[in-house]
Write a protein that holds these residues in place. Structure first.
Motif, PDB file in Angstrom:
ATOM      1  N   UNK A  21      -7.311   0.971  -6.625  1.00 38.12           N
ATOM      2  CA  UNK A  21      -7.649   0.758  -8.034  1.00 38.12           C
ATOM      3  C   UNK A  21      -6.466   1.089  -8.951  1.00 38.12           C
ATOM      4  N   UNK A  22      -5.759   2.175  -8.638  1.00 33.83           N
ATOM      5  CA  UNK A  22      -4.595   2.556  -9.434  1.00 33.83           C
ATOM      6  C   UNK A  22      -3.487   1.507  -9.330  1.00 33.83           C
ATOM      7  N   UNK A  23      -3.266   1.004  -8.108  1.00 36.96           N
ATOM      8  CA  UNK A  23      -2.251  -0.040  -7.918  1.00 36.96           C
ATOM      9  C   UNK A  23      -2.628  -1.306  -8.674  1.00 36.96           C
ATOM     10  N   UNK A  24      -3.908  -1.660  -8.632  1.00 37.59           N
ATOM     11  CA  UNK A  24      -4.388  -2.839  -9.350  1.00 37.59           C
ATOM     12  C   UNK A  24      -4.251  -2.635 -10.864  1.00 37.59           C
ATOM     13  N   UNK A  25      -4.580  -1.443 -11.344  1.00 39.88           N
ATOM     14  CA  UNK A  25      -4.484  -1.151 -12.774  1.00 39.88           C
ATOM     15  C   UNK A  25      -3.043  -1.261 -13.251  1.00 39.88           C
ATOM     16  N   UNK A  26      -2.117  -0.722 -12.456  1.00 38.29           N
ATOM     17  CA  UNK A  26      -0.709  -0.756 -12.846  1.00 38.29           C
ATOM     18  C   UNK A  26      -0.188  -2.190 -12.904  1.00 38.29           C
ATOM     19  N   UNK A  27      -0.556  -2.988 -11.925  1.00 36.07           N
ATOM     20  CA  UNK A  27      -0.067  -4.372 -11.892  1.00 36.07           C
ATOM     21  C   UNK A  27      -0.641  -5.193 -13.046  1.00 36.07           C
ATOM     22  N   UNK A  28      -1.930  -4.999 -13.343  1.00 37.84           N
ATOM     23  CA  UNK A  28      -2.538  -5.715 -14.469  1.00 37.84           C
ATOM     24  C   UNK A  28      -1.930  -5.237 -15.784  1.00 37.84           C
ATOM     25  N   UNK A  29      -1.667  -3.931 -15.880  1.00 35.51           N
ATOM     26  CA  UNK A  29      -1.036  -3.365 -17.076  1.00 35.51           C
ATOM     27  C   UNK A  29       0.311  -4.040 -17.333  1.00 35.51           C
ATOM     28  N   UNK A  30       1.108  -4.177 -16.276  1.00 28.85           N
ATOM     29  CA  UNK A  30       2.434  -4.797 -16.418  1.00 28.85           C
ATOM     30  C   UNK A  30       2.301  -6.277 -16.754  1.00 28.85           C
ATOM     31  N   UNK A  31       1.423  -6.977 -16.048  1.00 25.76           N
ATOM     32  CA  UNK A  31       1.296  -8.423 -16.240  1.00 25.76           C
ATOM     33  C   UNK A  31       0.784  -8.756 -17.639  1.00 25.76           C
ATOM     34  N   UNK A  32      -0.296  -8.106 -18.055  1.00 25.77           N
ATOM     35  CA  UNK A  32      -0.861  -8.382 -19.373  1.00 25.77           C
ATOM     36  C   UNK A  32       0.072  -7.872 -20.473  1.00 25.77           C
ATOM     37  N   UNK A  33       0.687  -6.696 -20.232  1.00 25.55           N
ATOM     38  CA  UNK A  33       1.598  -6.128 -21.221  1.00 25.55           C
ATOM     39  C   UNK A  33       2.802  -7.016 -21.480  1.00 25.55           C
ATOM     40  N   UNK A  34       3.410  -7.529 -20.412  1.00 22.46           N
ATOM     41  CA  UNK A  34       4.569  -8.408 -20.566  1.00 22.46           C
ATOM     42  C   UNK A  34       4.188  -9.683 -21.317  1.00 22.46           C
ATOM     43  N   UNK A  35       3.068 -10.280 -20.944  1.00 21.91           N
ATOM     44  CA  UNK A  35       2.645 -11.524 -21.588  1.00 21.91           C
ATOM     45  C   UNK A  35       2.282 -11.300 -23.054  1.00 21.91           C
ATOM     46  N   UNK A  36       1.576 -10.205 -23.322  1.00 19.70           N
ATOM     47  CA  UNK A  36       1.154  -9.936 -24.699  1.00 19.70           C
ATOM     48  C   UNK A  36       2.342  -9.626 -25.597  1.00 19.70           C
ATOM     49  N   UNK A  37       3.230  -8.765 -25.129  1.00 18.36           N
ATOM     50  CA  UNK A  37       4.400  -8.399 -25.929  1.00 18.36           C
ATOM     51  C   UNK A  37       5.311  -9.607 -26.114  1.00 18.36           C
ATOM     52  N   UNK A  38       5.416 -10.445 -25.082  1.00 14.73           N
ATOM     53  CA  UNK A  38       6.235 -11.661 -25.197  1.00 14.73           C
ATOM     54  C   UNK A  38       5.704 -12.571 -26.303  1.00 14.73           C
ATOM     55  N   UNK A  39       4.391 -12.789 -26.313  1.00 10.45           N
ATOM     56  CA  UNK A  39       3.786 -13.652 -27.325  1.00 10.45           C
ATOM     57  C   UNK A  39       3.862 -13.031 -28.718  1.00 10.45           C
ATOM     58  N   UNK A  40       3.647 -11.701 -28.785  1.00  6.22           N
ATOM     59  CA  UNK A  40       3.678 -11.027 -30.083  1.00  6.22           C
ATOM     60  C   UNK A  40       5.088 -10.990 -30.658  1.00  6.22           C
ATOM     61  N   UNK A  41       6.066 -10.780 -29.777  1.00  4.55           N
ATOM     62  CA  UNK A  41       7.459 -10.783 -30.236  1.00  4.55           C
ATOM     63  C   UNK A  41       7.843 -12.158 -30.775  1.00  4.55           C
ATOM     64  N   UNK A  42       7.379 -13.189 -30.092  1.00  7.95           N
ATOM     65  CA  UNK A  42       7.658 -14.554 -30.541  1.00  7.95           C
ATOM     66  C   UNK A  42       7.014 -14.800 -31.902  1.00  7.95           C
TER      67      UNK A  42
END
Length: 410
Positions: A21-42
């Motif tokens: 669960x921790x590994x899954x949480x970390x990977x989702x955190x990175x994936x969603x975080x990168x996509x969200x910050x990328x879109x927000x920065x744009x």
């Protein structure tokens, strides 16, 4: 009943499930975080300028002109002569023309010379106009209007003295301390480069580079009011923001400026230049998305390994379910449901942690990077992304589910 049974089964193997669960949480955190910050920065970059039809500067590339005139990044290849700026003012198709001049700095913040029309016509984020949080615009020669980040970081209030420095570096060895400016106004926060800019009048920026005796002579004769100081109008500026009377004529005006026989100029459409900027940076976007996807896939492989290793340990559980009448198909979907529950909980933890960090880290991001990142991450989670997420988790659990299915058939 089906979900309750799956939850109890996961709780029975809580140690291995917790690490998965921790590994899954970390990977989702990175994936969603990168996509969200990328879109927000744009979005934040796109919102930096609005309502400006054309930006005019010395002959250069579209991206370079956009970067130094809007984002205060880089240096102009040359300046625009005062005569060319005056010709723009005289053009009947142009409703307003706001000049800017760059070159100096103050404690790492860029100094921009302009006129009071800048505060009247320049807008951001779908035509939101600049507003003063405190004080007034330029009235005297050495008035300065500072952005919200400048005020917050340096602790300035209206009336404080500001000394400009030559050049744009954080450290400068040449200071114009013989002619200090006075903070006359502080702008409201915009989440754009305006927040990190020290605004002075064109005359004031030009005056600090003149001999002190000449400045004193002019001030003694005419006073310090900007309306009386034509002597300090510079002979060249960095660029000009234009607003047209009719947007239909934008390409006609652009061609006219670009083919100016008297001086090599470039006129760009801000929206087109922004699109070109993001196309240039698309390779970095794709690399970031690929890295986050690989991290997510690695966590899915961990989920697959955990479920596969548990099948042999759960042979008695599978036999017991078969004895009470559960079909082999039930066992297959039981394993799939466990995988989806782990993924769902991991996503919930990741999204909650990400929202919390963005909510309480917004001020830091604005102060240090000038980027506004919304804490609402749901706008980055489209139905397509959610569907792909479920499909990948289902695929990851397919191998252990088939093994359990075969185990139940024997």
């Amino acid at each position: 009943m089906f979900i309750k049974l799956a939850i109890k089964s996961l709780l029975y193997r809580k140690t291995s499930v917790l690490f998965t669960l921790l590994a899954m949480s970390m990977s989702v955190f990175i994936m969603v975080g990168v996509e969200h910050i990328r879109l927000q920065a744009k979005t934040s970059f796109t919102n930096s300028i609005s309502g400006v039809d054309l930006i005019v500067g010395a002959r250069t590339s579209n991206i370079n002109l956009l970067l130094y005139s809007v984002f205060r990044v880089g240096e102009p290849t040359n300046n625009v002569s005062l005569s060319s700026y005056q010709a723009l003012l005289d053009d009947t198709n142009i409703r307003w023309a706001v000049p800017i001049a760059l070159g100096d700095s103050h404690k790492g913040f860029r100094v921009m010379g302009t006129t009071n029309q800048y505060f009247e016509y320049f807008s951001f984020a779908n035509k939101q106009y600049l507003s003063l949080k405190k004080g007034t615009e330029f009235k005297e020669l050495f008035d300065v209007v500072i952005g919200s980040q400048v005020a917050n970081k340096l602790g300035y209030v209206v009336g404080d003295k500001v000394v400009l420095s030559h050049g744009i570096g954080v450290t400068s060895f040449t200071h114009h301390d013989h002619l200090p400016f006075r903070v006359s106004g502080i702008l409201s926060a915009t989440g754009t480069p305006v927040d990190q800019t020290v605004h002075v009048s064109l005359q004031g920026l030009h005056a600090v580079h003149l001999p002190k005796a000449k400045i004193k002579s002019v001030l003694d004769r005419k006073g310090s009011s900007l309306t009386m100081l034509d002597d300090f109008i510079p002979q060249s500026i960095t660029s000009v923001f234009l607003g047209l009377k009719s947007r239909i004529a934008v390409f006609q005006i652009q061609r006219k400026i670009n083919s100016n026989p008297n001086e090599p100029l470039s006129a760009i459409l801000p929206g087109v230049a922004l699109s070109q900027l993001w196309q240039t940076m698309s390779i970095f976007d794709n690399v970031l998305r690929l890295i986050s996807l690989l991290v997510f896939i690695s966590s899915l492989l961990g989920l697959t390994a955990m479920l596969c290793s548990s099948i042999k340990e759960r042979s008695h559980e599978i036999k017991l379910l078969r004895m009470i009448g559960a079909p082999a198909g039930f066992i297959f979907w039981f394993i799939e449901l466990e995988a989806l529950l782990i993924a769902f909980l991991g996503s919930l933890v990741a999204c909650s942690a990400l929202s919390f960090m963005l909510l309480y880290g917004q001020s830091y991001l604005i102060d240090h990077y000038g980027v506004v990142i919304s804490a609402n991450i749901l706008q980055s989670m489209s139905l397509v992304v959610s569907g792909l997420f479920v499909l990948l988790v289902f695929s990851a659990a397919l191998a252990p589910a088939l093994i359990a299915y075969k185990e139940a058939k024997t």
